[in-house]
Scaffold this active site. Structure first.
Site, PDB file in Angstrom:
ATOM      1  N   ASP A   1      -8.458  -6.946  11.752  1.00 33.25           N
ATOM      2  CA  ASP A   1      -8.746  -8.006  10.775  1.00 33.25           C
ATOM      3  C   ASP A   1      -8.507  -9.365  11.451  1.00 33.25           C
ATOM      4  O   ASP A   1      -8.164  -9.423  12.626  1.00 33.25           O
ATOM      5  CB  ASP A   1      -7.864  -7.850   9.521  1.00 33.25           C
ATOM      6  CG  ASP A   1      -6.376  -7.996   9.834  1.00 33.25           C
ATOM      7  OD1 ASP A   1      -5.984  -7.765  11.005  1.00 33.25           O
ATOM      8  OD2 ASP A   1      -5.593  -8.358   8.935  1.00 33.25           O
TER       9      ASP A   1
ATOM     10  N   HIS B   1     -11.479   0.539  14.389  1.00 35.73           N
ATOM     11  CA  HIS B   1     -11.569  -0.346  13.218  1.00 35.73           C
ATOM     12  C   HIS B   1     -11.220  -1.755  13.706  1.00 35.73           C
ATOM     13  O   HIS B   1     -10.060  -2.168  13.705  1.00 35.73           O
ATOM     14  CB  HIS B   1     -10.578   0.131  12.151  1.00 35.73           C
ATOM     15  CG  HIS B   1     -10.660  -0.633  10.862  1.00 35.73           C
ATOM     16  ND1 HIS B   1     -11.508  -0.297   9.835  1.00 35.73           N
ATOM     17  CD2 HIS B   1      -9.993  -1.731  10.433  1.00 35.73           C
ATOM     18  CE1 HIS B   1     -11.359  -1.138   8.834  1.00 35.73           C
ATOM     19  NE2 HIS B   1     -10.451  -2.031   9.168  1.00 35.73           N
TER      20      HIS B   1
ATOM     21  N   ASP C   1     -11.866   9.409  15.046  1.00 30.79           N
ATOM     22  CA  ASP C   1     -12.440   8.278  15.780  1.00 30.79           C
ATOM     23  C   ASP C   1     -13.611   7.736  14.968  1.00 30.79           C
ATOM     24  O   ASP C   1     -14.768   7.931  15.312  1.00 30.79           O
ATOM     25  CB  ASP C   1     -12.882   8.734  17.178  1.00 30.79           C
ATOM     26  CG  ASP C   1     -13.428   7.567  18.001  1.00 30.79           C
ATOM     27  OD1 ASP C   1     -13.251   6.400  17.580  1.00 30.79           O
ATOM     28  OD2 ASP C   1     -14.032   7.823  19.053  1.00 30.79           O
TER      29      ASP C   1
ATOM     30  N   GLU D   1      -7.407   1.830  13.708  1.00 33.01           N
ATOM     31  CA  GLU D   1      -7.405   0.373  13.908  1.00 33.01           C
ATOM     32  C   GLU D   1      -6.655   0.079  15.214  1.00 33.01           C
ATOM     33  O   GLU D   1      -6.070   0.977  15.829  1.00 33.01           O
ATOM     34  CB  GLU D   1      -6.715  -0.332  12.720  1.00 33.01           C
ATOM     35  CG  GLU D   1      -6.880  -1.845  12.769  1.00 33.01           C
ATOM     36  CD  GLU D   1      -6.595  -2.549  11.426  1.00 33.01           C
ATOM     37  OE1 GLU D   1      -6.314  -1.876  10.429  1.00 33.01           O
ATOM     38  OE2 GLU D   1      -6.666  -3.798  11.412  1.00 33.01           O
TER      39      GLU D   1
HETATM   40  O1  G3I Z   1       9.185   1.441   5.065  1.00 35.01           O
HETATM   41  C1  G3I Z   1       9.090   2.819   5.394  1.00 35.01           C
HETATM   42  C2  G3I Z   1      10.253   3.177   6.295  1.00 35.01           C
HETATM   43  O2  G3I Z   1      11.470   2.960   5.644  1.00 35.01           O
HETATM   44  C3  G3I Z   1      10.104   4.620   6.734  1.00 35.01           C
HETATM   45  O3  G3I Z   1      11.088   4.911   7.693  1.00 35.01           O
HETATM   46  C4  G3I Z   1       8.729   4.834   7.343  1.00 35.01           C
HETATM   47  C5  G3I Z   1       8.495   6.274   7.706  1.00 35.01           C
HETATM   48  O4  G3I Z   1       8.019   7.024   6.612  1.00 35.01           O
HETATM   49  O5  G3I Z   1       7.721   4.431   6.459  1.00 35.01           O
HETATM   50  C6  G3I Z   1       7.811   3.063   6.137  1.00 35.01           C
HETATM   51  O6  G3I Z   1       6.702   2.618   5.411  1.00 35.01           O
HETATM   52  C7  G3I Z   1       5.555   2.375   6.168  1.00 35.01           C
HETATM   53  C8  G3I Z   1       5.353   0.878   6.352  1.00 35.01           C
HETATM   54  O7  G3I Z   1       4.201   0.656   7.107  1.00 35.01           O
HETATM   55  C9  G3I Z   1       6.509   0.203   7.029  1.00 35.01           C
HETATM   56  O8  G3I Z   1       7.155  -0.585   6.108  1.00 35.01           O
HETATM   57  C10 G3I Z   1       4.337   2.945   5.479  1.00 35.01           C
HETATM   58  O9  G3I Z   1       4.429   4.361   5.435  1.00 35.01           O
HETATM   59  C11 G3I Z   1       3.057   2.555   6.176  1.00 35.01           C
HETATM   60  O10 G3I Z   1       1.941   2.912   5.393  1.00 35.01           O
HETATM   61  C12 G3I Z   1       3.017   1.057   6.458  1.00 35.01           C
HETATM   62  O11 G3I Z   1       1.917   0.868   7.292  1.00 35.01           O
HETATM   63  C13 G3I Z   1       1.603  -0.449   7.713  1.00 35.01           C
HETATM   64  C14 G3I Z   1       0.186  -0.826   7.245  1.00 35.01           C
HETATM   65  O12 G3I Z   1      -0.146  -2.092   7.758  1.00 35.01           O
HETATM   66  C15 G3I Z   1       0.033  -0.835   5.739  1.00 35.01           C
HETATM   67  O13 G3I Z   1       0.860  -1.761   5.159  1.00 35.01           O
HETATM   68  C16 G3I Z   1       1.668  -0.466   9.217  1.00 35.01           C
HETATM   69  O14 G3I Z   1       3.015  -0.273   9.642  1.00 35.01           O
HETATM   70  C17 G3I Z   1       1.147  -1.792   9.757  1.00 35.01           C
HETATM   71  O15 G3I Z   1       1.049  -1.683  11.161  1.00 35.01           O
HETATM   72  C18 G3I Z   1      -0.217  -2.111   9.162  1.00 35.01           C
HETATM   73  O16 G3I Z   1      -0.565  -3.373   9.588  1.00 35.01           O
HETATM   74  C19 G3I Z   1      -1.885  -3.810   9.329  1.00 35.01           C
HETATM   75  C20 G3I Z   1      -1.767  -5.118   8.546  1.00 35.01           C
HETATM   76  O17 G3I Z   1      -1.224  -4.834   7.269  1.00 35.01           O
HETATM   77  C21 G3I Z   1      -3.117  -5.813   8.431  1.00 35.01           C
HETATM   78  N1  G3I Z   1      -3.712  -5.971   9.729  1.00 35.01           N
HETATM   79  C22 G3I Z   1      -3.911  -4.726  10.413  1.00 35.01           C
HETATM   80  C23 G3I Z   1      -2.601  -4.029  10.648  1.00 35.01           C
HETATM   81  C24 G3I Z   1      -2.763  -2.740  11.435  1.00 35.01           C
HETATM   82  O18 G3I Z   1      -3.330  -1.714  10.716  1.00 35.01           O
HETATM   83  O1  9MR Z   2      -9.701  -3.942   7.563  1.00 39.22           O
HETATM   84  C1  9MR Z   2      -8.480  -3.797   6.903  1.00 39.22           C
HETATM   85  C2  9MR Z   2      -7.397  -3.431   7.905  1.00 39.22           C
HETATM   86  O2  9MR Z   2      -7.216  -4.490   8.830  1.00 39.22           O
HETATM   87  C3  9MR Z   2      -6.107  -3.090   7.198  1.00 39.22           C
HETATM   88  O3  9MR Z   2      -5.167  -2.563   8.105  1.00 39.22           O
HETATM   89  C4  9MR Z   2      -6.362  -2.075   6.109  1.00 39.22           C
HETATM   90  C5  9MR Z   2      -5.122  -1.775   5.288  1.00 39.22           C
HETATM   91  O4  9MR Z   2      -4.602  -2.899   4.710  1.00 39.22           O
HETATM   92  O5  9MR Z   2      -7.354  -2.526   5.229  1.00 39.22           O
HETATM   93  C6  9MR Z   2      -8.600  -2.741   5.850  1.00 39.22           C
HETATM   94  O6  9MR Z   2      -9.495  -3.228   4.895  1.00 39.22           O
HETATM   95  C7  9MR Z   2     -10.009  -2.290   3.984  1.00 39.22           C
HETATM   96  C8  9MR Z   2      -9.339  -2.489   2.629  1.00 39.22           C
HETATM   97  O7  9MR Z   2      -7.968  -2.218   2.677  1.00 39.22           O
HETATM   98  C9  9MR Z   2     -10.009  -1.615   1.577  1.00 39.22           C
HETATM   99  N1  9MR Z   2     -11.433  -1.873   1.530  1.00 39.22           N
HETATM  100  C10 9MR Z   2     -12.101  -1.634   2.799  1.00 39.22           C
HETATM  101  C11 9MR Z   2     -11.525  -2.530   3.875  1.00 39.22           C
HETATM  102  C12 9MR Z   2     -12.243  -2.331   5.190  1.00 39.22           C
HETATM  103  O8  9MR Z   2     -12.280  -1.007   5.574  1.00 39.22           O
END
Ligand code: G3I
Ligand code: 9MR
Ligand code: ZN
Length: 569
Positions: A176, A498, A543, A552
């Site tokens: 993103d 992604h 993939d 991603e």
């Molecule tokens: O908080 C719990 C933690 O206590 C526990 O030990 C762990 C293991 O089960 O889970 C943790 O929760 C996870 C959380 O990250 C960390 O707080 C969730 O399961 C997991 O779904 C969550 O995922 C994050 C995701 O965003 C959704 O919020 C990823 O770490 C994070 O790398 C990812 O980051 C995204 C940005 O939001 C948007 N840009 C892209 C980026 C990469 O995908």
């Molecule tokens: O593209 C977004 C990615 O960077 C984030 O990690 C992810 C989870 O927050 O969300 C992706 O965006 C999706 C959104 O959450 C739901 N609608 C489709 C978007 C693109 O696939």
């Protein structure tokens, strides 16, 4: 007789396979690191179809160079695979090879040599340049975009303050175009630590960026690009805004420069404030010899952030950042800011030596019991503080604290070696680790092993290092999918990441040097949800461009990749 003829025909076919001949099943059952192996390290191949023997052939003339027995199988719980393991550590002749077995076809090719990681380091570092925001990005292979997100961002209507701020620059977070301070911070710090601990390997490492300060190492120029953005996210009183994004994620086919929806700055958080304080404090040490004005600016920012935290001992906002209604971009929500505060105090102490920081450390370190038992994550950064303390050359460090970190680190890394030993792929993860970004979790574990190999000074130094190498072997192709998880690295690498810049350009190839998030048993996206319910953890990966929860890419996943490669290079 019939059997004899069949066996003869089979042997004839096998002996005539060559790397160049087309073979549908190439690599499917024989898993190797598609980049390669260092001359002096332990070298393993993993085979997942019943076989007894393997042979290694040279790519240039298909001549057999080595043969060995396969041991096993080990039933690998996390992948559901039965893994036969072949050891070819004794093959030390540099060259390019492939492996063949009696029952599993042939492998992808790989190298044995001393310089095999240079190109990978180049590509993975360069990927940060390609993530740059607010500027034109141009590259010799056609990956490019014009200046993006250069308009001032508005303070989000959910804030009491009103106005607009220029927060251009920095790196796009991932696939993103958002920019999030905490994630930016851990990524930048990981690069700075790599430089601080492996200065001799990185100071002259050029990866081609177009900047004027010729005396500054490329990796520091790149990190500075992002730190300058982070500093723009700091308010007058020292507090730091959490993120700048549009309210919704842009569509996948939007190029950076076409994503022109209004960007907003969201509220300040104490996690972002502690994070910036730590990164800026590290930066003071690193940049003082190259750009003293910038180092001063960082010191001022770090101390100002700390002062804000000092006068606001409770977490802001309570429970951690949450998107306001109408916003759905990344949250990087973290309900505990104690580790960010501790990291800030530690880096400030190591940089300035001031008593107040020293006291904070001594009063608080016992909060973590044991002091080291996990890798660093973007939401859990105390490990970074402990390691920085260990490496620091300050004379006034607390010996008891150091002793305790070392004891706990020893127990932790010994348990990691056990995991690797018992895993069918010699991988460092256990089942619970296969969550969003699991590939980077493995790399951060590998960093723990590397720290142990450099700090503990016991008889396992080489074992710890080898353990870290096994993580790279896995990520570069010796895994259930026989896939390199890094774009442009190896032969069969991930393609459909992604990543909006990749999806929106007309180039077939993905942007290079990017690590995919990896298998995620929580299946937090629609593509993963289509996998059968009993898919083993290590196979919850597709993939596919739509799988943002497994495919991603992100700056905080590439940074530990850079660190581990540098250390092992
Ligand atoms: O908080 C719990 C933690 O206590 C526990 O030990 C762990 C293991 O089960 O889970 C943790 O929760 C996870 C959380 O990250 C960390 O707080 C969730 O399961 C997991 O779904 C969550 O995922 C994050 C995701 O965003 C959704 O919020 C990823 O770490 C994070 O790398 C990812 O980051 C995204 C940005 O939001 C948007 N840009 C892209 C980026 C990469 O995908
Ligand atoms: O593209 C977004 C990615 O960077 C984030 O990690 C992810 C989870 O927050 O969300 C992706 O965006 C999706 C959104 O959450 C739901 N609608 C489709 C978007 C693109 O696939
Ligand atoms: Zn941008």
């Amino acid at each position: 007789m019939k059997e004899f003829i069949l066996v003869t025909i089979f042997l004839f076919l096998v002996s005539n396979l060559s790397y160049t001949s087309e073979k549908i099943e190439t690599g499917l059952y024989i898993k190797v690191d598609q980049v390669g192996y260092h001359i002096n390290e332990e070298k393993y191949v993993i085979v997942t179809a019943p076989s007894k023997n393997f042979v290694i052939k040279r790519v240039s003339d298909n001549k057999q160079i080595f043969s060995g027995l396969l041991k096993g199988p080990i039933s690998d719980y996390d992948s559901g695979d039965k893994c036969y393991i072949g050891d070819f550590s004794k093959l030390m002749e540099p060259g390019e090879y492939y492996i063949e077995t009696d029952g599993a076809g042939i492998s992808y090719k790989f190298k044995i040599g001393d310089n095999i990681l240079r190109d990978v380091l180049h590509k993975t570092l360069y990927s940060f340049y390609l993530q740059r925001c607010g500027t034109e990005v141009k590259d010799d292979n056609g990956f490019s975009h014009s200046a993006c997100h250069f308009k001032p961002a508005l303070l989000h209507p959910s804030l009491l303050e009103k106005g607009e701020i220029n927060v251009t620059g920095g790196w796009h977070d991932a696939g993103d175009y958002g920019k999030y301070v905490v994630n930016s911070g851990i990524s930048t710090a990981t690069l700075l630590y790599a430089y601080e601990r492996y200065t001799s390997k990185l100071k002259d490492f050029k990866f081609n960026i177009h900047e004027t300060n010729k005396s500054m190492p490329d990796i520091l120029k790149e990190a500075k690009w992002n730190i300058e953005w982070m500093l723009k996210m700091q308010r007058q009183d020292g507090a730091v805004y959490h993120k700048v994004t549009t309210e919704r994620f842009p569509e996948m086919h939007k190029k950076p420069e076409d994503d022109i929806a209004q960007q907003y700055i969201y509220e300040i958080t104490t996690t972002a404030t502690g994070n910036l304080a730590a990164v800026a404090a590290i930066a003071v040490r690193i940049y003082k010899d190259f750009d003293s004005e910038f180092a001063d600016k960082c010191l001022n920012a770090a101390e100002k952030a700390w002062r804000f935290l000092y006068y606001h001992p409770g977490q802001i906002p309570k429970g951690g950042f949450k998107n306001p209604a109408g916003t759905n971009t990344g949250q990087y929500s973290d309900g505990f800011d104690g580790d960010e505060r501790f990291w800030a105090a530690t880096e400030l102490f190591l940089t300035t030596g001031k008593d107040s920081y020293r006291e904070y450390i001594l009063k608080n370190y016992n909060y973590w019991q044991p002091l080291i038992s996990a890798p660093a994550y973007w939401w859990e950064v105390y490990v970074l503080a402990m390691f920085s303390y260990l490496y620091s050359e300050r004379k006034d460090k607390d010996l008891e604290f150091i002793q305790k970190i070392k004891e706990d680190l020893t127990k932790h890394v010994d348990s990691l070696l056990e995991r690797i030993e018992n895993n069918g792929y010699k991988y460092i993860l256990e089942e619970k680790d296969y969550i969003w970004g699991s590939n980077s979790i493995a790399l951060n574990y590998a960093i723990n092993l590397l720290v142990a190999s450099e700090i503990l000074n016991n008889d396992k130094t080489e074992k710890y290092r080898q353990g870290a190498r096994e993580t790279l072997h896995y990520l570069f192709g010796r895994n259930p999918f026989s896939k390199s998880y890094i774009t442009g690295i190896g032969t069969n690498y991930v393609r459909n990441i992604h990543h909006r810049p990749t999806v929106s350009d007309n180039i077939e190839e993905p942007y290079p040097g990017l690590l995919a998030g990896g298998p995620n048993m929580k299946k937090n996206d629609p593509v993963l949800k289509q996998l059968s319910f009993d898919t083993p953890a290590a196979k919850c990966y597709v993939d596919d461009t739509g799988s943002y929860a497994s495919n991603e890419v992100a700056i905080n996943w590439n940074a530990p990749l850079v660190y581990v490669i540098t250390s092992l290079m």
